[in-house]
Design a protein around this motif. Structure first.
Motif, PDB file in Angstrom:
ATOM      1  N   GLY A 184       3.028 -32.140  84.846  1.00  0.00           N
ATOM      2  CA  GLY A 184       1.292 -32.600  83.954  1.00  0.00           C
ATOM      3  C   GLY A 184       1.249 -33.954  83.828  1.00  0.00           C
ATOM      4  O   GLY A 184       2.581 -34.434  83.842  1.00  0.00           O
ATOM      5  N   SER A 185      -0.072 -34.540  84.045  1.00  0.00           N
ATOM      6  CA  SER A 185       0.485 -36.056  84.035  1.00  0.00           C
ATOM      7  C   SER A 185       0.563 -36.770  82.981  1.00  0.00           C
ATOM      8  O   SER A 185       0.103 -36.332  81.276  1.00  0.00           O
ATOM      9  N   VAL A 186       1.537 -37.716  82.355  1.00  0.00           N
ATOM     10  CA  VAL A 186       1.202 -38.659  81.168  1.00  0.00           C
ATOM     11  C   VAL A 186       0.615 -40.345  81.670  1.00  0.00           C
ATOM     12  O   VAL A 186       1.070 -40.613  82.393  1.00  0.00           O
ATOM     13  N   THR A 187      -0.860 -40.156  81.259  1.00  0.00           N
ATOM     14  CA  THR A 187      -1.172 -41.622  81.830  1.00  0.00           C
ATOM     15  C   THR A 187      -1.936 -42.116  80.338  1.00  0.00           C
ATOM     16  O   THR A 187      -2.568 -42.382  79.108  1.00  0.00           O
ATOM     17  N   GLY A 188      -1.419 -43.511  80.952  1.00  0.00           N
ATOM     18  CA  GLY A 188      -1.376 -44.891  79.599  1.00  0.00           C
ATOM     19  C   GLY A 188      -2.522 -45.700  80.255  1.00  0.00           C
ATOM     20  O   GLY A 188      -2.558 -45.773  81.391  1.00  0.00           O
ATOM     21  N   SER A 189      -3.296 -46.312  78.822  1.00  0.00           N
ATOM     22  CA  SER A 189      -4.152 -47.295  79.170  1.00  0.00           C
ATOM     23  C   SER A 189      -3.668 -48.807  78.743  1.00  0.00           C
ATOM     24  O   SER A 189      -4.440 -49.445  78.669  1.00  0.00           O
ATOM     25  N   GLY A 190      -2.284 -49.398  78.897  1.00  0.00           N
ATOM     26  CA  GLY A 190      -1.918 -50.790  78.678  1.00  0.00           C
ATOM     27  C   GLY A 190      -1.113 -50.735  77.002  1.00  0.00           C
ATOM     28  O   GLY A 190       0.150 -51.419  77.066  1.00  0.00           O
ATOM     29  N   GLY A 191      -0.940 -49.871  76.631  1.00  0.00           N
ATOM     30  CA  GLY A 191       0.116 -49.490  75.289  1.00  0.00           C
ATOM     31  C   GLY A 191       1.286 -49.320  75.738  1.00  0.00           C
ATOM     32  O   GLY A 191       2.174 -48.935  76.859  1.00  0.00           O
ATOM     33  N   ALA A 192       2.316 -49.289  75.374  1.00  0.00           N
ATOM     34  CA  ALA A 192       3.974 -48.959  75.327  1.00  0.00           C
ATOM     35  C   ALA A 192       4.000 -47.205  75.728  1.00  0.00           C
ATOM     36  O   ALA A 192       3.033 -46.975  74.761  1.00  0.00           O
TER      37      ALA A 192
END
Length: 199
Positions: free
Chosen positions: A145-153
């Motif tokens: 399944g997906s792991v989605t960040g928003s700009g953080g490491a």
């Protein structure tokens, strides 16, 4: 005397002042102002999970952290961070086939996500399932399944299980792992065990 005060009270003003009070309180504890110092003072970590799978039967699955189901997600808003550390359990000690001792198993779209720039850290260690049939799974981190960040490491670390069974992979990535902006993604996988399927 009290009746006279109540008769002269402007209830519209009372309602407006109450709404302003709620708005200021919401802003005060928002990511825009003082939520980080308040969380630090209260010793609250916004999203930290630790899990460990147990010892199961000869064909059971013992996940450290398992995210599955249509509406399942681990998510922060604002700039909160997510940290998940987990170890798979142990099964198949009898040598029977078929078991999953995965440290962290994400099995749904948007399984882990941040929306306001928070960091994501996944640290999974596979279990010690053993079988003679070669079908035991001891992955450190299994991303189905997906792991989605928003700009953080973003940091994903997986250690395969220490087993003589097969499939002691550090990280299996069967889905999308993404980040936006200048956010970095670091994957670090170490195979475990002593078989030819320990990547």
């Amino acid at each position: 005397m009290y009746q006279e005060i109540l008769l002269n009270l402007n209830f519209v003003h009372v309602i407006v002042v109450a709404i302003i009070g709620f708005a200021l309180g919401s802003l005060w504890y928002s990511p825009l102002l003082f939520v980080k110092p308040w969380l630090a003072e209260m010793k609250i970590d916004p999203a930290t999970m630790k899990g460990g799978g147990g010892a199961g039967d000869a064909v059971g699955s013992n996940y450290g952290v398992y995210v599955t189901g249509a509406n399942s997600t681990i998510k922060t808003t604002g700039n909160g961070a997510i940290s998940i550390t987990a170890t798979g359990g142990s099964d198949d000690t009898s040598g029977a086939s078929g078991g999953s001792d995965v440290g962290i198993y994400i099995n749904v779209s948007n399984g882990v996500q941040t929306t306001g720039g928070g960091a994501i850290t996944l640290n999974g260690t596979g279990g010690t399932g053993l079988n003679s049939g070669g079908s035991d799974i001891n992955y450190g981190v299994f991303l189905n399944g997906s792991v989605t960040g928003s700009g953080g490491a973003m940091s994903i670390t997986g250690h395969g299980g220490n087993s003589s069974g097969n499939s002691n992979y550090g990280i299996i990535n069967n889905f999308t792992t993404s980040n936006t902006g200048l956010g970095t993604i670091t994957l670090s996988g170490t195979g475990g065990g002593n078989t030819n399927s320990s990547f």
